[in-house]
Scaffold this active site. Structure first.
Site, short mmCIF file in Angstrom:
data_model
loop_
_atom_site.label_atom_id
_atom_site.label_comp_id
_atom_site.label_asym_id
_atom_site.label_seq_id
_atom_site.Cartn_x
_atom_site.Cartn_y
_atom_site.Cartn_z
N LYS A 212 0.81 -1.19 -0.07
CA LYS A 212 0.03 0.00 -0.12
C LYS A 212 0.89 1.20 0.01
O LYS A 212 1.87 1.57 0.86
CB LYS A 212 -0.83 -0.07 1.22
CG LYS A 212 -1.80 1.22 1.39
CD LYS A 212 -2.67 1.41 2.78
CE LYS A 212 -2.89 2.69 2.97
NZ LYS A 212 -3.22 3.57 1.98
N GLY A 265 7.27 5.89 7.45
CA GLY A 265 6.04 7.04 7.84
C GLY A 265 6.15 7.48 9.13
O GLY A 265 7.12 7.60 9.63
N SER A 266 5.08 7.85 9.76
CA SER A 266 5.03 8.66 10.95
C SER A 266 5.27 7.87 12.13
O SER A 266 4.93 6.65 12.23
CB SER A 266 3.68 9.70 10.97
OG SER A 266 2.65 8.42 11.43
N THR A 267 5.74 8.45 13.25
CA THR A 267 5.94 7.67 14.20
C THR A 267 4.50 7.03 15.08
O THR A 267 4.46 5.95 15.34
CB THR A 267 6.67 8.63 15.42
OG1 THR A 267 7.94 8.77 14.92
CG2 THR A 267 6.87 7.72 16.65
N VAL A 269 1.81 6.43 13.54
CA VAL A 269 1.02 5.55 13.12
C VAL A 269 1.95 4.28 13.27
O VAL A 269 1.41 3.21 13.54
CB VAL A 269 0.92 5.66 11.38
CG1 VAL A 269 0.71 4.67 10.59
CG2 VAL A 269 0.19 7.01 11.02
N GLU A 293 10.78 2.46 9.65
CA GLU A 293 11.64 3.95 9.97
C GLU A 293 10.73 5.03 9.78
O GLU A 293 9.92 5.33 8.93
CB GLU A 293 12.63 4.13 8.53
CG GLU A 293 13.40 5.18 8.90
CD GLU A 293 13.22 6.44 8.07
OE1 GLU A 293 12.79 7.39 8.82
OE2 GLU A 293 12.95 6.61 6.86
N CYS A 327 12.81 12.74 6.09
CA CYS A 327 12.81 12.39 7.42
C CYS A 327 14.23 12.60 7.90
O CYS A 327 14.58 12.87 9.17
CB CYS A 327 12.49 10.80 7.83
SG CYS A 327 13.43 9.77 6.52
N GLU A 426 8.73 17.45 15.01
CA GLU A 426 8.74 17.11 13.58
C GLU A 426 7.89 17.94 12.61
O GLU A 426 6.71 17.93 13.00
CB GLU A 426 8.66 15.66 13.32
CG GLU A 426 9.22 15.50 11.63
CD GLU A 426 8.93 13.89 11.26
OE1 GLU A 426 9.76 13.49 10.51
OE2 GLU A 426 8.02 13.33 11.62
#
Length: 542
Positions: A212, A265-267, A269, A293, A327, A426
């Site tokens: 995805k 992606g985001s921390t 999530v 990551e 990132c 962030e």
């Protein structure tokens, strides 16, 4: 069946083409950009080798030219997630039974297609759909993606060659089996190379994948699937779906054959996914591999001995290339008071020279941020900086506009509070916050850098004093998984700087090295005894 021990071609980093005026690559890229910009491509899901279209058909627009439609993406439901899992599991037996050199050949061919006939297409797609300038597209979509595929083949052989000691009359060996089940690849918008690597790295090791991609990366993902199909990847090995995160998660994380997730992606999530997997752990055939990551609040710290021009260049490039949507982007900086006047002068000269606009105009250093959600979030941080007149001075940028596209001017703020919001959180946009520290407080500032952020992805130290470099390297050993000395904190190269961070930045499984590929195999030790014993009695029994 051929009995031979094969060696794949030695990997070499793909040369970065300049796209300078008058070059052939520039001519080809602009022609392909114009061709893609004029068409409206259908962007289906790919399940079991079949293009899957739906009635949920959404327009895709360049972030820098919102009036233009370049394609229509087809979005699915939980039924499509289930179909992708079924297709992957159907393909699994033949794929994992294929000899490693044949799997390798597919991805090596893909790398050569990326570097050759598909180079302009994958670069132009990343420029159009992700608003990357030509250089940022080249180093990502063409070079890094090709590097991932070539070096991963090399690392795969490195793993397979790692075998145990065998004493007399015994042969000990280890086979590196693919995981039992399927791998879920969940990929971000910002790097086309990451979008391609996250499903293909597990696949190289014999796994099958459900992929995805981010909705804002669907256009470039189609080119990736074009390349994989042209390279001969069997149907069902990698299945691309366009569904909501909720629909994907509810099906995938409840499936007994879920074997692992490869995530960028985001921390927040990632932490939610980790919690869901933990809650469902009793449902799985095996303990899933969780590789991720996530975010970063990446730093640059300058020692009083540093060259101020080098520091300023690292900040202007490290903070504002690709609009700070890396990132690894420099987001907070610590500059000693003795260097600040020169660093400020040089940095402002750089930032004020940046042109911003459409990536089709190659004079533009800065382009648009990815979408309206990102634009609004970044704008809110800038508004917060402007309101804090007590502690903050915005010395560059601070403006934004989304009439034609999602454009945010590169913004530099100087704060008196080293624990202020934009020094800690962030932002993922073109915003750099600087704290000017007393030049005699080097050791204290190192502790400040280490303790300010929950992240630990990238960071850089600038100094001409070796003792200070050693001090920073030691004091910040846990503050960054990729640490740079006299260089900006972005631009990790596959095979040279394996990438990944710890703390809130992920599992640090180092994409671009053998360490990442190890997560996608399940080792089996085999001991063969050539002369088995025939008497149960041991000598001590005499």
């Amino acid at each position: 069946m051929t009995d031979a021990i094969f060696h794949s071609p030695a990997p070499v980093n793909e040369p970065v083409l300049s796209h300078a005026p008058g070059t052939k690559e520039r001519e080809l890229l602009l022609a392909e950009y114009d061709r893609m910009a004029k068409q409206k491509r259908e962007l289906p899901m790919w399940i079991g080798g079949k293009a899957v279209t739906t009635n949920d058909r959404r327009p895709v627009r360049p972030p820098h030219e919102l009036k233009r439609i370049i394609g229509y993406s087809h979005h699915g439901t939980q039924a499509h997630v289930k179909a992708a899992i079924s297709a992957a599991l159907k393909a699994k037996k033949d794929w994992e039974g294929m000899r490693w050199e044949d799997r390798a050949a597919i991805f090596l061919k893909a790398a050569d297609l990326i570097a050759g006939p598909y180079r302009a297409s994958i670069n132009a797609a990343s420029m159009l759909a992700q608003s990357k300038n030509a250089f940022q597209a080249e180093i990502d979509a063409a070079c890094e993606f090709a590097d991932f595929l070539r070096f991963n083949v090399h690392f795969m052989q490195q793993i397979y060659r790692d075998q145990p000691y065998s004493p007399a009359q015994t042969w000990n060996r280890v086979e590196y089996r693919p995981l039992e089940g399927f791998v879920f690849a969940l990929t971000p918008f910002n790097f086309t190379s990451i979008a391609g690597n996250l499903p293909s790295a597990p696949a190289l090791m014999g796994n099958v994948a459900v992929w995805k991609c981010a909705d804002s990366q669907i256009y470039s993902a189609q080119v990736i699937m074009d390349i994989f199909r042209a390279a001969g990847l069997p149907d069902g090995v990698i299945n691309l779906i366009h569904v909501s995160g909720r629909d994907a998660g509810e099906v995938i994380f409840a499936h007994p054959d879920f074997a692992g997730i490869h995530f960028t992606g985001s921390t927040s999530v990632f932490q939610t996914i980790w919690g869901t997997i933990g809650a469902n752990i009793h449902k799985y055939k095996s303990y899933p591999r969780i590789v991720g990551e996530t975010g970063g609040k990446d730093f640059v710290i300058a020692h009083p001995s540093a060259d101020p021009v080098q520091v300023a260049t690292a900040l202007s490039r490290g903070a504002f290339e690709f609009q700070g949507q890396k990132c690894s982007a420099a987001s907070r900086a610590y500059i000693p008071a003795n260097l600040w006047p020169t660093v400020k002068k040089e940095l402002l000269a750089d930032v004020n020279s940046f042109r911003m606009g459409d990536p089709r105009d190659m004079r533009n250093f800065v382009n648009a941020v990815i979408d309206e959600k990102a634009f609004d979030k970044i704008a809110a941080y800038i508004d917060g900086l402007k309101k804090d007149k007590k502690n903050v001075q915005v010395i560059a940028g601070g403006t934004y506009d989304k009439k034609e596209g999602y454009f945010i001017a590169p913004t530099v703020a100087v704060t008196k509070d080293p624990k202020s919001t934009t020094m800690c959180e962030e932002i993922f946009g073109p915003v750099l916050t600087i704290y000017v520290y007393p030049e005699n407080e080097w050791a204290k500032t190192l502790k400040l850098v280490d303790s300010t952020s929950p992240y630990a992805l990238t960071g850089a130290v600038f100094s001409q004093n070796r003792k200070a470099i050693v001090e920073a390297t030691d004091a910040l050993r846990n503050a960054a998984g990729n640490f740079y000395i006299n260089d900006k904190p972005t631009g990790a190269v596959v095979g040279q700087q394996p990438f990944g961070g710890a703390r809130g930045s992920g599992t640090n499984d180092k994409a671009g090295s053998y360490l990442n590929l190890l997560r996608w195999v399940n080792a089996r030790t085999i001991k063969e005894n050539f002369v088995p014993p025939t008497d149960h009695k041991y000598p001590f029994l005499a």
